[in-house]
Write an enzyme that holds these catalytic residues in place. Sequence first.
Site, PDB file in Angstrom:
ATOM      1  N   ARG A   1       0.853  -1.185   0.000  1.00  0.00           N
ATOM      2  CA  ARG A   1       0.000   0.000   0.000  1.00  0.00           C
ATOM      3  C   ARG A   1       0.892   1.239   0.000  1.00  0.00           C
ATOM      4  O   ARG A   1       1.883   1.301   0.719  1.00  0.00           O
ATOM      5  CB  ARG A   1      -0.908   0.018   1.244  1.00  0.00           C
ATOM      6  CG  ARG A   1      -1.966  -1.086   1.256  1.00  0.00           C
ATOM      7  CD  ARG A   1      -3.040  -0.830   0.212  1.00  0.00           C
ATOM      8  NE  ARG A   1      -4.137  -1.786   0.293  1.00  0.00           N
ATOM      9  CZ  ARG A   1      -4.221  -2.908  -0.431  1.00  0.00           C
ATOM     10  NH1 ARG A   1      -3.247  -3.207  -1.284  1.00  0.00           N
ATOM     11  NH2 ARG A   1      -5.268  -3.702  -0.308  1.00  0.00           N
TER      12      ARG A   1
ATOM     13  N   GLU B   1      -2.309   7.788  -5.616  1.00  0.00           N
ATOM     14  CA  GLU B   1      -2.076   6.938  -6.778  1.00  0.00           C
ATOM     15  C   GLU B   1      -2.993   7.378  -7.913  1.00  0.00           C
ATOM     16  O   GLU B   1      -4.220   7.314  -7.760  1.00  0.00           O
ATOM     17  CB  GLU B   1      -2.365   5.486  -6.395  1.00  0.00           C
ATOM     18  CG  GLU B   1      -1.889   4.477  -7.400  1.00  0.00           C
ATOM     19  CD  GLU B   1      -2.016   3.058  -6.881  1.00  0.00           C
ATOM     20  OE1 GLU B   1      -1.181   2.636  -6.071  1.00  0.00           O
ATOM     21  OE2 GLU B   1      -2.993   2.396  -7.284  1.00  0.00           O
TER      22      GLU B   1
ATOM     23  N   HIS C   1       0.572  -0.040 -10.478  1.00  0.00           N
ATOM     24  CA  HIS C   1      -0.238  -0.991  -9.710  1.00  0.00           C
ATOM     25  C   HIS C   1      -0.554  -2.233 -10.543  1.00  0.00           C
ATOM     26  O   HIS C   1      -1.701  -2.674 -10.646  1.00  0.00           O
ATOM     27  CB  HIS C   1      -1.541  -0.325  -9.239  1.00  0.00           C
ATOM     28  CG  HIS C   1      -2.095  -0.926  -7.985  1.00  0.00           C
ATOM     29  ND1 HIS C   1      -2.728  -0.197  -7.027  1.00  0.00           N
ATOM     30  CD2 HIS C   1      -2.090  -2.201  -7.528  1.00  0.00           C
ATOM     31  CE1 HIS C   1      -3.116  -0.989  -6.023  1.00  0.00           C
ATOM     32  NE2 HIS C   1      -2.738  -2.214  -6.321  1.00  0.00           N
TER      33      HIS C   1
END
Length: 327
Positions: free
Chosen positions: A238, A266, A285
């Site tokens: 994370r 993000e 990601h």
Amino acid sequence: MSTALRAVLALDTAHVDAVFPPSTMTRLRNSVVLSGPWRRLEEVDVSDTDVLITSWGGPRIDAPLLARAPRLRAVIHAAGSVKAFVTRDVFERGIVVSSAAQANATPVAEYTTAVTVLAAKGVLPFARLDTLRGRDLTAPDGIGLRGRQVGVVGASRIGRLVIDALHALGARVLLADPYADAETARGLGVELVGLDTLCRRSDIVTLHAPELPSTHHMFGRRQLNLLPPGAVLINTARGSLVDHDALADVCATGSLSAVLDVTDPEPLPADHPLRSLPNVLLTPHLAGACGRERRLLGEFAADEAERLVAGVPLLGGVRFEDLARSA
């Protein structure tokens, strides 16, 4: 009257084909009476539904929904964490919850292992040495993963898969995890240490901790400065685990490199200094299940549906008490 379980496929329709290709849909339909896919269950009669099969973009399963689904007995999630949408009401009613987090852990661990090998090879700095192209390169003696000390933060599903892979590649592994004890460490074949000690002694650090108030910016300026010169920080967990402004400052000195598959926010702002540093690799990601890997999640859900029908325990079972320290 049929005694077959009735299931609703509840997820963002954009993900249906990727997670549940025709072969997987056939398996589901062979196990349960399946309807859907639907994302907005408030528009669907779920009064006779026994099972909700969810994935990305699925609905919040709370008391109002449960009141409309008196027969519901299981939620099977064809993705990772259920923390954001399965409420306490589900567990209090005794509904079984299963997650494909274990299936999703495999591609994340594979990505992490791959970039750890590249980090140990010094790929980030060597890839920038354009002047060496076409010349003989004598690599430093310390290059390579075998015998190197790698710090793993978090003995999660992913963390444990990474530990196994690191052992197979000849690395020595340190583990920092407040929930792990000496017996756990012995079983994993690692040395259990505190976070500061792990930082001081690790050539490479890889993060696999959950996003909790206690883990917010667990890698701040002080921890980053404890890492030895030339260390590499890898984050596939994370983004909030790392203070990105502090990381940019430390990486700008050249003493630390980083591989970040997750960030906070993000994506990072276009002008964030981490985007332009030559010793920082940013990926969008993609460590978790994506592309062909998403089929693993649907296959896991189909497996769980078969187990549910057979009356055997589900492999991806989630307990309410686990949510407090899960991703």
